[in-house]
Design a protein around this motif. Structure first.
Motif, PDB file in Angstrom:
ATOM      1  N   LEU A  42     -59.069 123.258 -70.941  1.00 15.19           N
ATOM      2  CA  LEU A  42     -57.885 123.344 -70.059  1.00 15.19           C
ATOM      3  C   LEU A  42     -58.021 123.909 -68.620  1.00 15.19           C
ATOM      4  O   LEU A  42     -57.592 123.228 -67.837  1.00 15.19           O
ATOM      5  CB  LEU A  42     -56.891 124.644 -70.751  1.00 15.19           C
ATOM      6  N   THR A  43     -59.198 124.617 -68.567  1.00 13.35           N
ATOM      7  CA  THR A  43     -59.722 124.998 -66.988  1.00 13.35           C
ATOM      8  C   THR A  43     -60.034 123.718 -66.503  1.00 13.35           C
ATOM      9  O   THR A  43     -59.781 123.550 -65.383  1.00 13.35           O
ATOM     10  CB  THR A  43     -60.781 125.924 -67.258  1.00 13.35           C
ATOM     11  N   ALA A  44     -60.910 122.793 -67.221  1.00 12.64           N
ATOM     12  CA  ALA A  44     -61.383 121.598 -66.548  1.00 12.64           C
ATOM     13  C   ALA A  44     -60.053 120.531 -66.242  1.00 12.64           C
ATOM     14  O   ALA A  44     -60.064 120.042 -65.122  1.00 12.64           O
ATOM     15  CB  ALA A  44     -62.263 121.074 -67.428  1.00 12.64           C
ATOM     16  N   THR A  45     -59.238 120.478 -67.064  1.00 18.46           N
ATOM     17  CA  THR A  45     -58.040 119.837 -66.947  1.00 18.46           C
ATOM     18  C   THR A  45     -57.413 120.308 -65.600  1.00 18.46           C
ATOM     19  O   THR A  45     -56.721 119.326 -64.852  1.00 18.46           O
ATOM     20  CB  THR A  45     -56.965 119.956 -67.952  1.00 18.46           C
ATOM     21  N   ARG A  46     -56.914 121.405 -65.501  1.00 12.15           N
ATOM     22  CA  ARG A  46     -56.324 122.141 -64.286  1.00 12.15           C
ATOM     23  C   ARG A  46     -57.013 121.513 -63.119  1.00 12.15           C
ATOM     24  O   ARG A  46     -56.400 121.183 -62.153  1.00 12.15           O
ATOM     25  CB  ARG A  46     -56.030 123.449 -64.453  1.00 12.15           C
ATOM     26  N   ASP A  47     -58.350 121.922 -63.100  1.00 18.29           N
ATOM     27  CA  ASP A  47     -59.042 121.439 -62.043  1.00 18.29           C
ATOM     28  C   ASP A  47     -59.081 120.064 -61.743  1.00 18.29           C
ATOM     29  O   ASP A  47     -58.896 119.517 -60.451  1.00 18.29           O
ATOM     30  CB  ASP A  47     -60.777 122.040 -62.173  1.00 18.29           C
ATOM     31  N   ARG A  48     -59.148 119.245 -62.565  1.00 17.42           N
ATOM     32  CA  ARG A  48     -59.063 117.654 -62.326  1.00 17.42           C
ATOM     33  C   ARG A  48     -57.541 117.277 -61.673  1.00 17.42           C
ATOM     34  O   ARG A  48     -57.369 116.645 -60.860  1.00 17.42           O
ATOM     35  CB  ARG A  48     -59.513 116.989 -63.517  1.00 17.42           C
ATOM     36  N   LEU A  49     -56.684 118.010 -62.483  1.00 21.86           N
ATOM     37  CA  LEU A  49     -55.322 117.603 -61.765  1.00 21.86           C
ATOM     38  C   LEU A  49     -55.271 118.096 -60.502  1.00 21.86           C
ATOM     39  O   LEU A  49     -54.470 117.168 -59.683  1.00 21.86           O
ATOM     40  CB  LEU A  49     -54.205 118.125 -62.592  1.00 21.86           C
ATOM     41  N   ALA A  50     -55.671 119.263 -60.098  1.00 23.85           N
ATOM     42  CA  ALA A  50     -55.491 119.561 -58.522  1.00 23.85           C
ATOM     43  C   ALA A  50     -56.494 118.731 -57.718  1.00 23.85           C
ATOM     44  O   ALA A  50     -56.059 118.339 -56.539  1.00 23.85           O
ATOM     45  CB  ALA A  50     -56.248 120.977 -58.560  1.00 23.85           C
ATOM     46  N   ALA A  51     -57.557 118.153 -58.214  1.00 25.98           N
ATOM     47  CA  ALA A  51     -58.231 117.312 -57.424  1.00 25.98           C
ATOM     48  C   ALA A  51     -57.727 115.827 -57.018  1.00 25.98           C
ATOM     49  O   ALA A  51     -58.101 115.281 -56.364  1.00 25.98           O
ATOM     50  CB  ALA A  51     -59.790 116.917 -58.064  1.00 25.98           C
ATOM     51  N   ALA A  52     -56.720 115.714 -58.125  1.00 23.29           N
ATOM     52  CA  ALA A  52     -56.071 114.126 -58.094  1.00 23.29           C
ATOM     53  C   ALA A  52     -54.633 114.301 -57.666  1.00 23.29           C
ATOM     54  O   ALA A  52     -54.091 113.595 -57.673  1.00 23.29           O
ATOM     55  CB  ALA A  52     -56.025 113.683 -59.437  1.00 23.29           C
ATOM     56  N   ALA A  53     -54.468 115.485 -56.794  1.00 20.84           N
ATOM     57  CA  ALA A  53     -53.216 115.797 -56.326  1.00 20.84           C
ATOM     58  C   ALA A  53     -52.517 114.781 -55.285  1.00 20.84           C
ATOM     59  O   ALA A  53     -51.316 114.573 -55.439  1.00 20.84           O
ATOM     60  CB  ALA A  53     -53.226 117.171 -55.447  1.00 20.84           C
ATOM     61  N   GLU A  54     -53.547 114.033 -54.616  1.00 18.25           N
ATOM     62  CA  GLU A  54     -53.141 112.949 -53.724  1.00 18.25           C
ATOM     63  C   GLU A  54     -52.750 112.004 -54.319  1.00 18.25           C
ATOM     64  O   GLU A  54     -51.824 110.762 -53.603  1.00 18.25           O
ATOM     65  CB  GLU A  54     -54.374 112.750 -52.645  1.00 18.25           C
ATOM     66  N   LEU A  55     -52.740 111.652 -55.687  1.00 19.70           N
ATOM     67  CA  LEU A  55     -52.049 110.519 -56.315  1.00 19.70           C
ATOM     68  C   LEU A  55     -50.660 110.756 -56.613  1.00 19.70           C
ATOM     69  O   LEU A  55     -49.691 109.634 -56.733  1.00 19.70           O
ATOM     70  CB  LEU A  55     -52.506 110.322 -57.614  1.00 19.70           C
ATOM     71  N   ASN A  56     -50.080 111.989 -56.055  1.00 12.92           N
ATOM     72  CA  ASN A  56     -48.696 112.201 -56.553  1.00 12.92           C
ATOM     73  C   ASN A  56     -48.059 111.883 -57.734  1.00 12.92           C
ATOM     74  O   ASN A  56     -47.245 111.288 -57.785  1.00 12.92           O
ATOM     75  CB  ASN A  56     -47.732 111.537 -55.176  1.00 12.92           C
ATOM     76  N   ALA A  57     -48.871 112.133 -58.728  1.00  8.71           N
ATOM     77  CA  ALA A  57     -48.375 111.725 -60.194  1.00  8.71           C
ATOM     78  C   ALA A  57     -47.769 112.818 -60.965  1.00  8.71           C
ATOM     79  O   ALA A  57     -47.406 112.622 -62.154  1.00  8.71           O
ATOM     80  CB  ALA A  57     -49.623 111.045 -60.780  1.00  8.71           C
ATOM     81  N   VAL A  58     -47.927 113.868 -60.686  1.00  7.29           N
ATOM     82  CA  VAL A  58     -47.504 115.048 -61.386  1.00  7.29           C
ATOM     83  C   VAL A  58     -46.154 115.129 -60.781  1.00  7.29           C
ATOM     84  O   VAL A  58     -45.779 115.499 -59.654  1.00  7.29           O
ATOM     85  CB  VAL A  58     -48.379 116.291 -61.452  1.00  7.29           C
ATOM     86  N   VAL A  59     -45.158 115.750 -61.957  1.00 11.52           N
ATOM     87  CA  VAL A  59     -43.697 116.235 -61.321  1.00 11.52           C
ATOM     88  C   VAL A  59     -43.960 117.822 -61.140  1.00 11.52           C
ATOM     89  O   VAL A  59     -44.052 118.322 -62.191  1.00 11.52           O
ATOM     90  CB  VAL A  59     -42.577 115.712 -62.368  1.00 11.52           C
ATOM     91  N   GLY A  60     -43.358 118.282 -60.124  1.00 15.63           N
ATOM     92  CA  GLY A  60     -43.681 119.762 -60.099  1.00 15.63           C
ATOM     93  C   GLY A  60     -44.775 120.322 -60.108  1.00 15.63           C
ATOM     94  O   GLY A  60     -45.881 119.596 -59.607  1.00 15.63           O
ATOM     95  N   ALA A  61     -45.261 121.205 -61.000  1.00 14.59           N
ATOM     96  CA  ALA A  61     -46.385 122.103 -60.816  1.00 14.59           C
ATOM     97  C   ALA A  61     -47.001 121.764 -62.392  1.00 14.59           C
ATOM     98  O   ALA A  61     -46.460 121.875 -63.298  1.00 14.59           O
ATOM     99  CB  ALA A  61     -46.356 123.590 -60.521  1.00 14.59           C
TER     100      ALA A  61
END
Length: 474
Positions: free
Chosen positions: A48-67
């Motif tokens: 889960l820690t790794a997933t949060r870090d990767r989702l943060a690193a991919a933020a410029e893709l604008n692919a997550v809704v909200g947080a």
């Protein structure tokens, strides 16, 4: 993790986004990660820690809704994919979280309970970490919006990630999660899989639980599923999902590799609309045909599908009917009117208002397409075709800011091969067999309703014979 400037001199803003790194997720696909968790090689907290870090690193893709969720929704510890992180597309309910439908004006009220898709993902053991982006109501083939930033393709951020499951596809391709929820009402699993270099199976109708509203449609066209980086992830997911499928369908069972059976493959390179395909798409499809022949399958061209040539127009009319229903029944935020929806929703709904009187005949013809399609398989086992009519487009080509008539022309020219399978309830799989330059291309194989297993067996064979590129290697 890397987010590197791509080598496209004509587009200095282009970047390639890969968030693979040597953390708990590593280079694993979902099956490999579940095995690593069961062995104790990595813990769920580390994942889960790794997933949060990767989702943060991919933020410029604008692919997550909200947080990303502070408290992810954890699935069954006994499920076959226990501990594997995933995303739920934001047109499916998750208790306590609003379902935004990709819209900028939908009233955002937390769902009171999990919907059927979330329940199934959790039963399999998956951990839902966030919701993924889609265009409004999933009506477009590119995840772009009237006012906010588009979802970007990780292979080249100036290109579309496809739609409507574009957020899921972008984050799986970039390496943020191994697989993610997707659904498909006219190509919305297969198109983003093709655009992002992934595997995307639209299953036979009845393979997966349907939301109650879908069962009420005169022609139920939506299928649930996932996008993945490996065939074995797709096969493992469907081996588990199939436990709850319609008993009228031939079971998929456990598919772990190719079949020895050689297939009769029908090759289609022109659409029902009579439109041609571009050179890159034609080459990718013909190269796939050559590959199948080299593996011992027999490939024969099919001049035209035995489907009413008016099918594309009828599908657009049905699509317009659905847009009208969604526009007029979806709760809106205070002060928002019918004209404040996405221009595609508004344009399609207006079109239905003009010619809605045609709907009964449209429904009749669409229902007849199932028997016409079934007749095709008297002479072939599967059909090979493009996924879309054009190579993955740059962002802006399918933007809601494009005038409606031009937008609809572009959309129907692009998403021209996929809707048939939604209407007839047949399975079809997108495989990333085109060169990923600047963005990937997919090729589609389809079968008769209920023959999902044959598609997975063939996909395993193709993956072994011609492994496709991945951003894990970049």
């Amino acid at each position: 993790m890397r987010s590197e400037r791509a080598e496209h001199p004509e587009n200095d803003g282009a970047r390639q986004v890969s968030v693979f790194t040597d953390d708990a997720l590593g280079r694993h696909d979902a099956v490999g990660l579940a095995e690593a968790i069961r062995r104790g090689d990595v813990s769920r907290d580390e994942v889960l820690t790794a997933t949060r870090d990767r989702l943060a690193a991919a933020a410029e893709l604008n692919a997550v809704v909200g947080a990303v969720f502070d408290s992810p929704v954890v699935g069954s510890a006994s499920g076959p994919l226990a501990g594997v992180p995933t995303l739920l597309k934001d047109n499916s309910d998750l208790a306590g979280v609003p379902t935004g439908q990709g819209s900028e004006i939908v009233r955002m009220s937390p769902a009171s309970s999990h919907g059927p898709v979330a329940r199934e993902l959790l039963r399999m053991g998956l951990t839902i970490t966030a919701k993924s982006a889609l265009p409004e109501f999933g009506l477009s083939a590119s995840t772009e919006f009237p006012t906010r930033a588009p979802t970007r393709n990780p292979w080249d951020t100036e290109f579309s990630a496809g739609a409507s499951s574009g957020g899921s596809a972008a984050l799986v391709a970039a390496g943020a999660v191994p697989l993610a929820h997707a659904n498909d009402g006219g190509g919305s699993i297969r198109i983003p899989a093709a655009c992002c270099g992934l595997v995307g199976l639209k299953p036979s109708r009845g393979r997966f639980v349907l939301p109650a509203v879908e069962k009420l449609l005169p022609v139920p066209i939506v299928s649930e599923g996932v996008v993945t980086r490996s065939v074995r992830d797709t096969a493992r997911f469907w081996a588990e999902a199939d436990r709850r499928s319609s008993r009228a369908l031939r079971p998929i069972g456990s598919v772990t590799g190719p079949s020895a059976r050689r297939l009769r493959v029908g090759l289609i390179t022109s659409s029902l609309a009579g439109s041609g395909i571009d050179d890159a798409t034609r080459r990718a499809t013909e190269d796939a045909a050559t590959l199948l022949e080299s593996l011992g399958h027999r490939v024969e061209p099919i001049e035209r599908l035995p489907i009413d040539p008016g099918f594309p127009d009828d599908f657009v009319r049905y699509w317009a009917f659905l847009a009208f229903v969604l526009q007029t029944t979806t709760p809106r935020r205070p002060g928002a009117g019918l004209r404040d929806f996405d221009p595609l929703t508004v344009g399609l709904a207006d079109r239905f208002r003009r010619d809605g009187w045609r709907l009964p005949a449209v429904i009749r013809r669409l229902r007849k397409a199932a028997s016409d399609y079934e007749a095709l398989f008297a002479s072939v086992d599967v059909v090979l075709s493009p996924v879309v009519g054009r190579a993955t487009p740059p962002l802006g080509y399918l933007s809601p800011r494009v005038p409606f008539d031009l937008f609809l022309e572009r959309l129907t020219d692009f998403a021209v091969f996929t809707p048939l399978h939604n209407v007839v309830g047949a399975p079809a799989i997108s495989l990333p067999l085109g060169p990923p330059s600047p963005a990937p291309l997919g090729v589609m194989v389809s079968a008769r309703r209920g023959d999902d297993r044959t598609l997975l067996e063939l996909a395993f064979e193709v993956e072994q014979a011609a492994p496709w590129p991945s951003l894990v290697e970049r």
